[in-house]
Write a protein that holds these residues in place. Structure first.
Motif, PDB file in Angstrom:
ATOM      1  N   GLU A  92     -42.972 -11.847  40.971  1.00  0.00           N
ATOM      2  CA  GLU A  92     -42.076 -11.084  40.105  1.00  0.00           C
ATOM      3  C   GLU A  92     -42.230  -9.575  40.234  1.00  0.00           C
ATOM      4  OE1 GLU A  92     -42.461 -12.689  36.205  1.00  0.00           O
ATOM      5  OE2 GLU A  92     -41.930 -14.687  36.940  1.00  0.00           O
ATOM      6  N   ARG A  93     -43.466  -9.114  40.558  1.00  0.00           N
ATOM      7  CA  ARG A  93     -43.646  -7.667  40.647  1.00  0.00           C
ATOM      8  C   ARG A  93     -43.814  -7.202  42.081  1.00  0.00           C
ATOM      9  NH1 ARG A  93     -48.088  -6.053  36.244  1.00  0.00           N
ATOM     10  NH2 ARG A  93     -48.244  -8.072  35.240  1.00  0.00           N
ATOM     11  N   GLY A  94     -43.781  -8.163  43.028  1.00  0.00           N
ATOM     12  CA  GLY A  94     -43.900  -7.784  44.433  1.00  0.00           C
ATOM     13  C   GLY A  94     -45.256  -7.194  44.791  1.00  0.00           C
ATOM     14  N   VAL A  95     -46.293  -7.565  43.997  1.00  0.00           N
ATOM     15  CA  VAL A  95     -47.629  -7.025  44.258  1.00  0.00           C
ATOM     16  C   VAL A  95     -48.284  -7.829  45.383  1.00  0.00           C
ATOM     17  CG1 VAL A  95     -49.933  -6.754  43.302  1.00  0.00           C
ATOM     18  CG2 VAL A  95     -47.940  -6.209  41.909  1.00  0.00           C
ATOM     19  N   THR A  96     -48.856  -7.116  46.344  1.00  0.00           N
ATOM     20  CA  THR A  96     -49.560  -7.770  47.441  1.00  0.00           C
ATOM     21  C   THR A  96     -50.898  -8.300  46.931  1.00  0.00           C
ATOM     22  OG1 THR A  96     -48.572  -6.124  48.856  1.00  0.00           O
ATOM     23  CG2 THR A  96     -50.348  -7.437  49.808  1.00  0.00           C
ATOM     24  N   ILE A  97     -51.212  -9.556  47.269  1.00  0.00           N
ATOM     25  CA  ILE A  97     -52.452 -10.168  46.784  1.00  0.00           C
ATOM     26  C   ILE A  97     -53.343 -10.532  47.966  1.00  0.00           C
ATOM     27  CG2 ILE A  97     -53.450 -12.064  45.447  1.00  0.00           C
ATOM     28  CD1 ILE A  97     -51.577 -10.764  43.622  1.00  0.00           C
ATOM     29  N   VAL A  98     -54.623 -10.176  47.878  1.00  0.00           N
ATOM     30  CA  VAL A  98     -55.621 -10.694  48.816  1.00  0.00           C
ATOM     31  C   VAL A  98     -56.693 -11.348  47.956  1.00  0.00           C
ATOM     32  CG1 VAL A  98     -57.319 -10.159  50.586  1.00  0.00           C
ATOM     33  CG2 VAL A  98     -55.176  -8.900  50.522  1.00  0.00           C
ATOM     34  N   MET A  99     -56.875 -12.663  48.110  1.00  0.00           N
ATOM     35  CA  MET A  99     -57.792 -13.380  47.224  1.00  0.00           C
ATOM     36  C   MET A  99     -58.805 -14.186  48.023  1.00  0.00           C
ATOM     37  SD  MET A  99     -57.044 -16.491  44.631  1.00  0.00           S
ATOM     38  CE  MET A  99     -56.075 -15.755  43.351  1.00  0.00           C
ATOM     39  N   VAL A 100     -60.066 -14.091  47.608  1.00  0.00           N
ATOM     40  CA  VAL A 100     -61.095 -14.965  48.173  1.00  0.00           C
ATOM     41  C   VAL A 100     -61.152 -16.195  47.294  1.00  0.00           C
ATOM     42  CG1 VAL A 100     -63.568 -15.259  48.464  1.00  0.00           C
ATOM     43  CG2 VAL A 100     -62.500 -13.126  49.147  1.00  0.00           C
ATOM     44  N   SER A 101     -61.132 -17.361  47.911  1.00  0.00           N
ATOM     45  CA  SER A 101     -61.145 -18.569  47.076  1.00  0.00           C
ATOM     46  C   SER A 101     -61.945 -19.685  47.720  1.00  0.00           C
ATOM     47  CB  SER A 101     -59.723 -19.050  46.831  1.00  0.00           C
ATOM     48  OG  SER A 101     -59.755 -20.194  46.038  1.00  0.00           O
ATOM     49  N   HIS A 102     -62.544 -20.485  46.866  1.00  0.00           N
ATOM     50  CA  HIS A 102     -63.226 -21.694  47.315  1.00  0.00           C
ATOM     51  C   HIS A 102     -62.289 -22.892  47.275  1.00  0.00           C
ATOM     52  CE1 HIS A 102     -67.509 -20.248  46.966  1.00  0.00           C
ATOM     53  NE2 HIS A 102     -67.457 -20.910  48.087  1.00  0.00           N
ATOM     54  N   ASP A 103     -61.253 -22.723  46.426  1.00  0.00           N
ATOM     55  CA  ASP A 103     -60.384 -23.840  46.128  1.00  0.00           C
ATOM     56  C   ASP A 103     -59.277 -23.891  47.173  1.00  0.00           C
ATOM     57  OD1 ASP A 103     -58.740 -25.693  45.090  1.00  0.00           O
ATOM     58  OD2 ASP A 103     -58.533 -24.766  43.116  1.00  0.00           O
ATOM     59  N   ILE A 104     -59.564 -24.585  48.293  1.00  0.00           N
ATOM     60  CA  ILE A 104     -58.675 -24.557  49.444  1.00  0.00           C
ATOM     61  C   ILE A 104     -57.298 -25.154  49.125  1.00  0.00           C
ATOM     62  CG2 ILE A 104     -59.818 -26.636  50.320  1.00  0.00           C
ATOM     63  CD1 ILE A 104     -58.205 -23.938  52.472  1.00  0.00           C
ATOM     64  N   ARG A 105     -57.256 -26.200  48.296  1.00  0.00           N
ATOM     65  CA  ARG A 105     -55.965 -26.836  48.001  1.00  0.00           C
ATOM     66  C   ARG A 105     -55.024 -25.890  47.263  1.00  0.00           C
ATOM     67  NH1 ARG A 105     -56.535 -32.010  49.566  1.00  0.00           N
ATOM     68  NH2 ARG A 105     -58.726 -32.501  49.867  1.00  0.00           N
ATOM     69  N   SER A 106     -55.558 -25.235  46.223  1.00  0.00           N
ATOM     70  CA  SER A 106     -54.731 -24.272  45.484  1.00  0.00           C
ATOM     71  C   SER A 106     -54.350 -23.110  46.380  1.00  0.00           C
ATOM     72  CB  SER A 106     -55.478 -23.747  44.255  1.00  0.00           C
ATOM     73  OG  SER A 106     -55.779 -24.796  43.396  1.00  0.00           O
ATOM     74  N   ALA A 107     -55.288 -22.698  47.235  1.00  0.00           N
ATOM     75  CA  ALA A 107     -55.024 -21.575  48.137  1.00  0.00           C
ATOM     76  C   ALA A 107     -53.803 -21.873  48.994  1.00  0.00           C
ATOM     77  CB  ALA A 107     -56.239 -21.308  49.015  1.00  0.00           C
ATOM     78  N   VAL A 108     -53.782 -23.048  49.601  1.00  0.00           N
ATOM     79  CA  VAL A 108     -52.674 -23.425  50.479  1.00  0.00           C
ATOM     80  C   VAL A 108     -51.379 -23.553  49.669  1.00  0.00           C
ATOM     81  CG1 VAL A 108     -51.790 -25.258  51.954  1.00  0.00           C
ATOM     82  CG2 VAL A 108     -54.181 -24.555  52.132  1.00  0.00           C
ATOM     83  N   HIS A 109     -51.516 -24.045  48.436  1.00  0.00           N
ATOM     84  CA  HIS A 109     -50.334 -24.256  47.588  1.00  0.00           C
ATOM     85  C   HIS A 109     -49.679 -22.937  47.191  1.00  0.00           C
ATOM     86  CE1 HIS A 109     -47.712 -26.193  44.728  1.00  0.00           C
ATOM     87  NE2 HIS A 109     -48.149 -25.379  43.779  1.00  0.00           N
ATOM     88  N   TYR A 110     -50.500 -21.938  46.795  1.00  0.00           N
ATOM     89  CA  TYR A 110     -49.935 -20.706  46.242  1.00  0.00           C
ATOM     90  C   TYR A 110     -49.751 -19.592  47.262  1.00  0.00           C
ATOM     91  CZ  TYR A 110     -50.516 -22.515  41.497  1.00  0.00           C
ATOM     92  OH  TYR A 110     -50.414 -23.253  40.366  1.00  0.00           O
ATOM     93  N   ALA A 111     -50.634 -19.503  48.249  1.00  0.00           N
ATOM     94  CA  ALA A 111     -50.631 -18.328  49.125  1.00  0.00           C
ATOM     95  C   ALA A 111     -49.566 -18.430  50.210  1.00  0.00           C
ATOM     96  CB  ALA A 111     -52.002 -18.159  49.774  1.00  0.00           C
ATOM     97  N   SER A 112     -49.140 -17.251  50.697  1.00  0.00           N
ATOM     98  CA  SER A 112     -48.185 -17.256  51.806  1.00  0.00           C
ATOM     99  C   SER A 112     -48.939 -17.291  53.143  1.00  0.00           C
ATOM    100  CB  SER A 112     -47.289 -16.011  51.742  1.00  0.00           C
ATOM    101  OG  SER A 112     -48.061 -14.839  51.925  1.00  0.00           O
ATOM    102  N   HIS A 113     -50.126 -16.653  53.161  1.00  0.00           N
ATOM    103  CA  HIS A 113     -50.923 -16.621  54.393  1.00  0.00           C
ATOM    104  C   HIS A 113     -52.358 -17.065  54.113  1.00  0.00           C
ATOM    105  CE1 HIS A 113     -47.539 -14.087  55.436  1.00  0.00           C
ATOM    106  NE2 HIS A 113     -47.863 -14.202  56.711  1.00  0.00           N
ATOM    107  N   ILE A 114     -52.999 -17.571  55.158  1.00  0.00           N
ATOM    108  CA  ILE A 114     -54.394 -18.008  55.052  1.00  0.00           C
ATOM    109  C   ILE A 114     -55.212 -17.310  56.134  1.00  0.00           C
ATOM    110  CG2 ILE A 114     -55.980 -19.965  55.299  1.00  0.00           C
ATOM    111  CD1 ILE A 114     -54.398 -20.349  52.840  1.00  0.00           C
ATOM    112  N   LEU A 115     -56.397 -16.834  55.736  1.00  0.00           N
ATOM    113  CA  LEU A 115     -57.352 -16.312  56.713  1.00  0.00           C
ATOM    114  C   LEU A 115     -58.619 -17.143  56.549  1.00  0.00           C
ATOM    115  CD1 LEU A 115     -58.315 -14.101  58.740  1.00  0.00           C
ATOM    116  CD2 LEU A 115     -59.034 -12.773  56.774  1.00  0.00           C
ATOM    117  N   HIS A 116     -58.976 -17.887  57.590  1.00  0.00           N
ATOM    118  CA  HIS A 116     -60.150 -18.752  57.525  1.00  0.00           C
ATOM    119  C   HIS A 116     -61.299 -18.098  58.295  1.00  0.00           C
ATOM    120  CE1 HIS A 116     -61.707 -23.123  57.381  1.00  0.00           C
ATOM    121  NE2 HIS A 116     -62.710 -22.306  57.569  1.00  0.00           N
TER     122      HIS A 116
END
Lengths: 233, 275
Positions: A182-206
């Motif tokens: 909604e606000r067009g804010v760029t997000i970079v998130m470190v996560s352990h929760d791979i399933r949610s990461a794939v569900h919500y994120a547009s890109h993945i860095l492994h």
């Protein structure tokens, strides 16, 4: 516009290389999730993007007009914070420090911005509450509000959901995703929760102390490393 | 009560001790708020032990205590912070190492020169007779610096205390503020040590913030309450010690303990009371 560019970058602590071979870009409006095992260099990379740590080799470049001090940052929780006597408002308004420079006090505009961010996260009623009396999820929302108060257009989150129960975790992912869409804010998130990461994120860095995958979430699901990691998780 | 105050103010050394003591109590409580919240309270304790060693050294060299103690304790503060920030020896262990070393050196120096005498007791447990004009001036300068720091850098101090990583990301330099706080703590300890006693001075750093935290829930109120509690406890302590002829340092500590218990009880009552 490109906000972050890593060109063959590596990061080291005390001469010991933690993560190397980083080659990726983050465009405005992207939602990038950094995944990988413990100690694979995720938090180190976040510090590198914030310019807290200089790359040993290669380069990290921020997009035009993006100052490190104005990136919203949500660090990992420290034990000190768990019982810190501070009001929610004191914590949130401290996000404005980066734009204050040498001025010693906050202006009305700073305070208004902090209140606005609290309201957007549905926390305005807790403004005067004591930070240490909040639940884990509420504490993370307060820190998220602080990061939003600081940021211009990018938000870096370092394991925002660790230690939260599943329901609160999903709620936090939803909020972050909303901020991104909604606000067009760029997000970079470190996560352990791979399933949610794939569900919500547009890109993945492994990461595995080196870059083993960078691309869109859809491509990640088809890639050998993605299949392997998701299957094993 | 009025007679007691007139009595106190009729002695020059008591007025000096009161001025230095109140200013030291103020500085210690403000610096202590940050130190206690950052889990650095032991630095105060470590520095006061180093202070004891330097006092012994000053006596052996027949030098002014302030001139010997100040540089060495400031150096120790610098060292302690460095060690607890980046080393394989953990902070609390490092502090114990340094403080016991300094104590041992102090005891050796004393036994090789003057021998165990009343001076040593005074170093350990304090004496109100030791404050001179240079102590008064130094404490005024110290208090001004600490107050300026807390008024003009209040928000930065909050950020550094609450979340160093975030503070660093927003361009505040935590290392600089940590160092500044450690250096000011060193000066505070050196000033207050001969009056309160090397073994008791760290109470001025630790008790007031902890007492304030029983009831106060914001950083601002903890900071202000801590300063007020510290000033009140020190003043009451000096009056009580004057009336009852008890050692000043120990009396001030006991008043601080009582204040802590009072606030703890009030917090307990408040949590029990239906809101």
């Amino acid at each position: 516009m490109t906000l972050f560019t890593c060109k063959n970058a590596s990061f080291a602590y005390e001469g010991h290389v933690v993560v190397s071979g980083l080659d990726f870009t983050v465009e405005r409006g992207d939602y990038l999730c950094i995944v990988g095992e413990n100690g694979s260099g995720k938090s180190t990379l976040i510090k590198g993007l914030l310019k807290l740590l200089a790359p040993k080799e290669g380069s990290v470049e921020l997009g035009e007009g993006l100052k490190p001090a104005e990136i919203g940052y949500l660090p990992q929780l420290t034990p000190v914070q768990k019982d810190f006597p501070a009001s929610v408002f004191e914590v949130v308004v401290s996000g404005r420090l980066g734009s204050r420079g040498l001025l010693p006090f906050y202006t009305q505009a700073d305070k208004a911005l902090a209140e606005q961010q609290l309201a957007l996260l549905g926390m305005e009623k807790l403004k005067r509450c004591c930070y240490r009396e909040l639940s884990g999820g509420q504490q993370q929302r307060v820190l998220l509000a602080r990061a939003l108060t600081a940021m211009s257009e990018a938000l870096l989150l370092d394991e925002p959901v660790s230690g939260l129960d599943p329901l609160v975790t999903q709620e936090l992912y939803r909020v972050v995703s909303e901020i991104n869409r909604e606000r067009g804010v760029t997000i970079v998130m470190v996560s352990h929760d791979i399933r949610s990461a794939v569900h919500y994120a547009s890109h993945i860095l492994h990461l595995q102390n080196t870059q083993v995958f960078f691309g869109t979430s859809a491509d990640y699901l088809q890639s050998p490393v993605g299949i392997d990691f998701l299957g094993g998780a | 009560m009025f007679d007691v105050l007139v009595g106190i103010f009729s002695y020059g050394f008591l007025v000096r001790a009161l001025i230095v003591g109140l200013l030291v109590a103020l500085c210690a409580s403000l610096l202590g708020t940050s130190l206690v919240l950052k889990r650095y309270s032991m630095i105060g304790d470590g520095l006061s032990h180093v202070g004891f060693g330097t006092l012994a050294l000053a006596t052996a060299l027949h030098a002014a205590p302030l001139a010997v103690s100040l540089p060495i304790v400031v150096l120790a503060a610098f060292l302690l912070l460095r060690i607890s920030e980046n080393s394989r020896i953990k902070g609390d262990a490092a502090i114990a190492l340094i403080s016991t070393t300094a104590l041992a050196v102090g005891v050796l120096v004393i036994s090789l020169t003057t021998g165990m005498n009343t001076d040593v007791t005074n170093y350990l447990f304090g004496s109100i007779l030791t404050m001179n004009a240079s102590d008064v001036w130094l404490s005024v300068v110290l208090a001004v610096i600490v107050l300026v720091l807390f008024v003009f850098c209040y928000h930065k101090l909050f950020a550094v205390t609450f979340d160093e990583t975030f503070a660093r990301a927003t361009g505040v330099r935590p290392g600089f503020y940590n160092m500044l706080i450690a250096l000011l703590t060193a000066v505070t300890i050196v000033l207050g040590m001969r009056m309160m006693g090397a073994l008791l001075i760290s109470s001025l750093i630790i008790f007031p913030p902890l007492t304030a935290m029983r009831l106060c829930k914001t950083f601002r109120s903890v900071t202000i309450a801590s300063a007020l509690i510290s000033l009140a406890c020190f003043f009451i302590g000096v009056v009580v010690s004057f009336v009852c002829s008890t050692p000043t340092g120990a009396t001030v500590v006991i008043i601080n303990v009582l204040a802590f218990c009072l606030f703890w009880l009030l917090a307990l009552l408040r949590s029990r009371a239906p809101s």
